[in-house]
Write a protein that holds these residues in place. Structure first.
Motif, short mmCIF file in Angstrom:
data_model
loop_
_atom_site.label_atom_id
_atom_site.label_comp_id
_atom_site.label_asym_id
_atom_site.label_seq_id
_atom_site.Cartn_x
_atom_site.Cartn_y
_atom_site.Cartn_z
N THR A 65 34.82 44.60 47.52
CA THR A 65 34.95 46.01 47.42
C THR A 65 34.34 45.95 46.31
O THR A 65 34.54 45.12 45.51
CB THR A 65 36.28 45.86 48.15
N SER A 66 35.52 47.67 45.92
CA SER A 66 35.83 47.84 43.70
C SER A 66 36.23 46.88 43.74
O SER A 66 35.98 46.15 42.15
CB SER A 66 35.72 48.98 43.62
N LEU A 67 37.15 46.36 44.28
CA LEU A 67 38.30 44.57 43.23
C LEU A 67 37.51 43.63 43.51
O LEU A 67 35.98 43.04 44.46
CB LEU A 67 39.61 44.73 44.22
N PRO A 68 37.48 43.05 42.29
CA PRO A 68 36.73 41.91 42.04
C PRO A 68 37.00 40.68 43.24
O PRO A 68 38.20 40.86 43.99
CB PRO A 68 37.16 41.09 40.54
N GLY A 69 36.53 39.44 43.14
CA GLY A 69 36.95 38.64 44.75
C GLY A 69 37.67 38.10 44.92
O GLY A 69 37.63 37.45 45.58
N ALA A 70 37.74 37.76 43.47
CA ALA A 70 39.29 36.98 43.09
C ALA A 70 39.85 37.51 42.14
O ALA A 70 40.05 38.03 40.97
CB ALA A 70 38.74 35.15 42.32
N ILE A 71 41.42 37.03 42.39
CA ILE A 71 42.60 38.44 41.72
C ILE A 71 43.73 36.60 41.19
O ILE A 71 43.71 36.64 41.82
CB ILE A 71 42.69 39.74 41.63
N ARG A 72 44.52 36.76 40.03
CA ARG A 72 45.33 36.31 39.80
C ARG A 72 46.09 36.77 38.93
O ARG A 72 45.71 37.95 37.85
CB ARG A 72 44.58 35.04 38.40
N LEU A 73 47.18 36.62 39.02
CA LEU A 73 48.71 37.05 38.25
C LEU A 73 49.80 36.93 38.56
O LEU A 73 49.57 35.68 39.40
CB LEU A 73 49.04 39.24 39.95
N PRO A 74 51.05 37.09 38.26
CA PRO A 74 51.55 38.03 37.47
C PRO A 74 50.74 37.57 35.92
O PRO A 74 50.63 38.22 34.74
CB PRO A 74 52.42 38.22 37.22
N GLU A 75 50.10 36.90 35.47
CA GLU A 75 49.93 36.08 34.53
C GLU A 75 48.84 35.00 34.33
O GLU A 75 49.41 34.31 36.04
CB GLU A 75 50.99 36.11 33.41
N HIS A 119 30.15 36.13 35.74
CA HIS A 119 29.99 37.23 36.98
C HIS A 119 31.68 36.89 38.11
O HIS A 119 31.78 37.48 38.74
CB HIS A 119 28.99 37.39 37.13
N ALA A 120 31.48 35.59 37.69
CA ALA A 120 32.45 34.66 39.06
C ALA A 120 34.19 34.59 38.23
O ALA A 120 35.12 33.66 39.34
CB ALA A 120 32.15 33.50 38.99
N ASP A 121 34.65 35.46 37.23
CA ASP A 121 35.66 35.08 36.39
C ASP A 121 36.74 35.58 37.55
O ASP A 121 36.49 36.57 38.19
CB ASP A 121 36.00 35.55 35.64
N PRO A 122 37.56 34.84 37.88
CA PRO A 122 39.02 35.66 38.93
C PRO A 122 39.52 37.17 37.80
O PRO A 122 39.99 36.44 36.38
CB PRO A 122 40.01 34.10 39.45
N TRP A 123 39.98 37.80 38.45
CA TRP A 123 40.34 38.65 37.56
C TRP A 123 41.84 38.72 37.08
O TRP A 123 42.59 38.58 38.12
CB TRP A 123 40.31 40.36 38.56
N LEU A 124 42.14 38.63 35.83
CA LEU A 124 43.28 38.43 35.54
C LEU A 124 44.33 39.80 35.43
O LEU A 124 44.17 40.64 34.68
CB LEU A 124 43.28 37.52 33.98
N VAL A 125 45.17 39.85 36.38
CA VAL A 125 46.22 41.02 36.27
C VAL A 125 47.21 40.69 36.01
O VAL A 125 48.34 40.27 36.38
CB VAL A 125 46.39 41.60 37.80
N THR A 126 47.31 40.94 33.69
CA THR A 126 49.02 41.04 33.67
C THR A 126 50.09 41.92 33.32
O THR A 126 49.66 43.04 33.94
CB THR A 126 48.78 40.15 32.11
N CYS A 127 50.88 41.42 34.36
CA CYS A 127 51.84 42.70 35.46
C CYS A 127 53.11 42.89 35.54
O CYS A 127 53.29 41.20 35.59
CB CYS A 127 51.03 43.49 36.42
N ASP A 128 54.22 43.26 35.81
CA ASP A 128 55.59 42.56 36.86
C ASP A 128 55.83 43.84 37.74
O ASP A 128 56.35 44.75 37.49
CB ASP A 128 56.16 42.87 35.95
#
Length: 468
Positions: free
Chosen positions: A172-182, A203-212
């Motif tokens: 989808t428009s989202l990356p295929g792999a995501i890390r969170l919250p840091e 291109h393969a980096d898991p997207w890092l979403v830093t958040c709370d």
């Protein structure tokens, strides 16, 4: 005439050398040895010779407990051991006959028929960074036992999320792999190796979403337009971007192409309603948010469920240190006051969020094809130290898997009387990686290519058949 006498030695997947010679010409048509191995494995599955769990998981959520959760107070209590080993807490009977977990896991205890526990996981490495690298990538860190290790060669193997994103792509428009919250880091903000795509490429980096996600004003700034940019202005900018990219396309250089790919992904993120909706936790019922726990970890786990529903293949939720944690015993690194930390800060929110996730997935009909992995970089020492804590222990610890092709109610492996060393069923990180890949429908023998074009198997491990 060339001939072989006697038995022909077996190579990949029990193919003999004679068969390899006979089939060797196939390489001229682009069939590599790795592809041939995968083809043989696929044929075996088609013949019903392997477990039906292969590819049952469409998605995966990894819950990573930074610091090393204690096996004795969680999945492998030792009630008959001396108090300095068993600790201050008792046990709780589970839904699995004859199996008990620590008493601070009452909600999880009711769900063990959906969970498989590995009680003899081992790295024999007592350093957060290097043992963590092995757990996150399935590859040994060189050297073993190195604390505050940094990312980069020679320890630059891509993480499990990166491999999954590389092989499955972005659906989808989202990356295929995501890390969170840091991301995961040691005291001094020293980031662990093994969390990104390494030599596999950006291109393969898991997207890092830093958040709370627990904050009332939670939002992800990277996926929304600034207030001063209207949709019309954004459309104009996007049109200009397309014109410039077309104008410079003749350069055909890798940096320009990579830049264009990143721009395209950024525009997708900004323009997709599905992306915005995935992070809209306020759309969840208040009662469900309460069920996960009104804290950063609980709401991050709930967010992970929303992300996999939106097509993300793998989401890794890191339990990192809290704002009130000190450097003596941050997160699950309970060197001091182990019992107090577990009872007041760690076990209740973990038990709440983990059990809520399993129940929520099951209620939505998603648990059967969602793999949930509960893990840390190692365990804790069997004997309680002078500060009332447990120290690093990579010789034997526990990991739990649920859903997505895992046989629930299974306890694999056994530790000794003090929970210190495996007696049988030892599992190492490469085997855990192979199990995750297997459940996601990826052959552990699948080849990826390093920057020099050399084919390398994504893991050297074997799936843990006993829990599949």
């Amino acid at each position: 005439m060339l001939s072989f006498m006697g038995k022909s030695p077996k190579l990949c997947d029990q193919l003999s050398r004679r068969e390899w010679l006979r089939l060797g010409g196939l390489s001229a048509f682009g069939l590599s040895s790795g592809a041939l191995c995968s083809a043989q494995a696929s044929e075996k599955r088609a013949l019903g010779k392997t477990t039906g769990s292969f590819g049952k998981a469409k998605r995966c959520i990894v819950l990573f407990m930074l610091g090393g959760p204690p096996q004795l107070e969680t999945w492998d209590p030792k009630p008959a051991a001396p108090k300095e080993v068993r600790g201050e807490f008792g046990t709780t009977a589970t839904a699995t006959p004859g199996y008990h977990v620590g008493e601070l896991m009452p909600l999880t205890a009711k769900l063990t028929e959906r969970i498989a526990v590995l009680r003899a996981m081992a790295t024999d490495d007592n350093a957060h960074s290097s043992s963590g690298y092995w757990m996150l990538t399935g590859r040994h860190h060189s050297p073993k036992g190195q604390e505050n290790a940094l990312p980069g060669a020679p320890n630059n193997w891509p993480s499990l999320p990166a491999v999954v994103r590389h092989l499955k792509g972005d659906r989808t428009s989202l990356p295929g792999a995501i890390r969170l919250p840091e991301e995961i880091w040691n005291t001094g903000r020293i980031v662990w190796p093994g969390q990104d795509a390494g030599w596999l490429g950006d291109h393969a980096d898991p997207w890092l979403v830093t958040c709370d996600p627990n904050k009332p004003d939670f939002h992800v700034p990277d996926i929304g337009l600034p207030v001063e940019i209207s949709p019309e202005r954004f459309a104009q900018r996007n049109a200009l971007r397309g014109f410039m990219n077309e104008h410079f396309r003749s350069l055909a250089s890798t940096p320009v192409q990579r830049w264009s790919n990143w721009q395209h992904k950024a525009v997708e993120l900004l323009g997709s309603p599905g992306t915005q909706a995935a992070f809209a936790l306020d759309q969840e019922p208040e009662t469900l948010r309460d069920r996960y726990g009104r804290n950063r970890f609980g709401q991050s786990v709930l967010l992970a469920r929303r992300l996999v529903e939106q097509g993300v293949s793998l989401v890794q939720v890191n339990w990192t240190r809290g704002e009130d944690d000190d450097n003596v015993a941050p997160a699950w690194d309970t060197h001091a006051k182990n019992a107090q930390r577990l009872q007041n800060a760690l076990m209740p929110p973990m038990d709440q969020a983990y059990s809520a996730l399993l129940e929520d997935l099951e209620d939505r009909g998603l648990l059967e094809d969602t793999l949930v992995v509960w893990m840390g970089e190692f365990g804790r020492s069997p004997k309680i130290n002078g500060q009332g804590g447990r120290d690093h222990w990579g010789h034997c610890f526990s990991v739990a898997l649920a859903g997505g092709g895992v046989r629930g109610g299974t306890i694999h492996g056994q530790s000794d009387r003090q929970g210190g060393y495996p007696l049988d069923g030892r599992v190492e990180p490469q085997d855990l990686a192979a199990t995750v890949f297997h459940c996601l429908g990826i052959e552990p023998e699948t080849m990826i290519h390093d920057p020099f074009g050399r084919p390398l198997a994504i893991t050297t491990g074997k799936p843990v058949d006993a829990i599949l």
